[in-house]
Design a protein around this motif. Structure first.
Motif, short mmCIF file in Angstrom:
data_model
loop_
_atom_site.label_atom_id
_atom_site.label_comp_id
_atom_site.label_asym_id
_atom_site.label_seq_id
_atom_site.Cartn_x
_atom_site.Cartn_y
_atom_site.Cartn_z
N GLU A 196 0.86 -1.17 0.00
CA GLU A 196 0.00 0.00 0.00
C GLU A 196 0.90 1.22 0.00
N GLU A 197 0.80 2.02 -1.05
CA GLU A 197 1.65 3.20 -1.20
C GLU A 197 1.12 4.36 -0.35
N ASP A 198 1.94 5.37 -0.16
CA ASP A 198 1.56 6.53 0.66
C ASP A 198 0.33 7.26 0.13
N ASP A 199 0.13 7.20 -1.21
CA ASP A 199 -1.00 7.90 -1.80
C ASP A 199 -2.29 7.07 -1.78
N GLY A 200 -2.23 5.88 -1.17
CA GLY A 200 -3.42 5.04 -1.06
C GLY A 200 -3.56 4.01 -2.17
N TRP A 201 -2.78 4.13 -3.23
CA TRP A 201 -2.80 3.14 -4.31
C TRP A 201 -2.06 1.91 -3.85
N TRP A 202 -2.25 0.81 -4.58
CA TRP A 202 -1.59 -0.46 -4.28
C TRP A 202 -0.65 -0.85 -5.41
N SER A 203 0.52 -1.35 -5.06
CA SER A 203 1.46 -1.93 -6.02
C SER A 203 1.46 -3.43 -5.82
N ALA A 204 1.50 -4.17 -6.91
CA ALA A 204 1.58 -5.62 -6.87
C ALA A 204 2.77 -6.05 -7.70
N ILE A 205 3.63 -6.89 -7.11
CA ILE A 205 4.83 -7.34 -7.79
C ILE A 205 4.84 -8.86 -7.81
N ASP A 206 4.99 -9.43 -9.00
CA ASP A 206 5.15 -10.87 -9.15
C ASP A 206 6.63 -11.17 -8.96
N GLU A 207 6.97 -11.85 -7.88
CA GLU A 207 8.37 -12.06 -7.51
C GLU A 207 9.13 -12.91 -8.53
N GLU A 208 8.47 -13.87 -9.16
CA GLU A 208 9.16 -14.76 -10.10
C GLU A 208 9.53 -14.04 -11.40
N THR A 209 8.59 -13.27 -11.93
CA THR A 209 8.81 -12.63 -13.23
C THR A 209 9.41 -11.23 -13.09
N GLY A 210 9.27 -10.62 -11.93
CA GLY A 210 9.74 -9.25 -11.75
C GLY A 210 8.80 -8.21 -12.32
N VAL A 211 7.62 -8.64 -12.75
CA VAL A 211 6.63 -7.73 -13.33
C VAL A 211 5.86 -7.06 -12.20
N ALA A 212 5.58 -5.77 -12.37
CA ALA A 212 4.85 -5.02 -11.36
C ALA A 212 3.71 -4.25 -12.02
N SER A 213 2.70 -3.95 -11.22
CA SER A 213 1.58 -3.14 -11.67
C SER A 213 1.00 -2.44 -10.46
N GLN A 214 -0.02 -1.64 -10.69
CA GLN A 214 -0.64 -0.91 -9.58
C GLN A 214 -2.12 -0.73 -9.84
#
Length: 67
Positions: free
Chosen positions: A11-29
């Motif tokens: 949970e980011e400071d601005d209230g948005w969420w980041s999701a990171i797939d640990e195996e692939t290194g891909v991230a989104s929000q």
């Protein structure tokens, strides 16, 4: 049913969420946890398609890649 994927949610400071797939290194929000996870699924799928594609990656065209 578990997919066996390891995903980190932040949970980011601005209230948005980041999701990171640990195996692939891909991230989104997303604005919610669910949206971040949905966006991550799409990003992982697109990344896997691109990695499976036989087309070579383009050369970087940015000044910070110049040596």
């Amino acid at each position: 049913m578990s997919t066996g994927r390891e995903i980190r949610l932040i949970e980011e400071d601005d209230g948005w969420w980041s999701a990171i797939d640990e195996e692939t290194g891909v991230a989104s929000q997303g604005e919610t946890r669910e949206e971040a996870l949905t966006n991550l699924d799409e990003a992982v799928e697109l990344t896997e398609e691109a990695r499976d594609d036989e087309t070579p990656a383009p050369e970087p065209d940015a000044p910070w890649f110049d040596e």
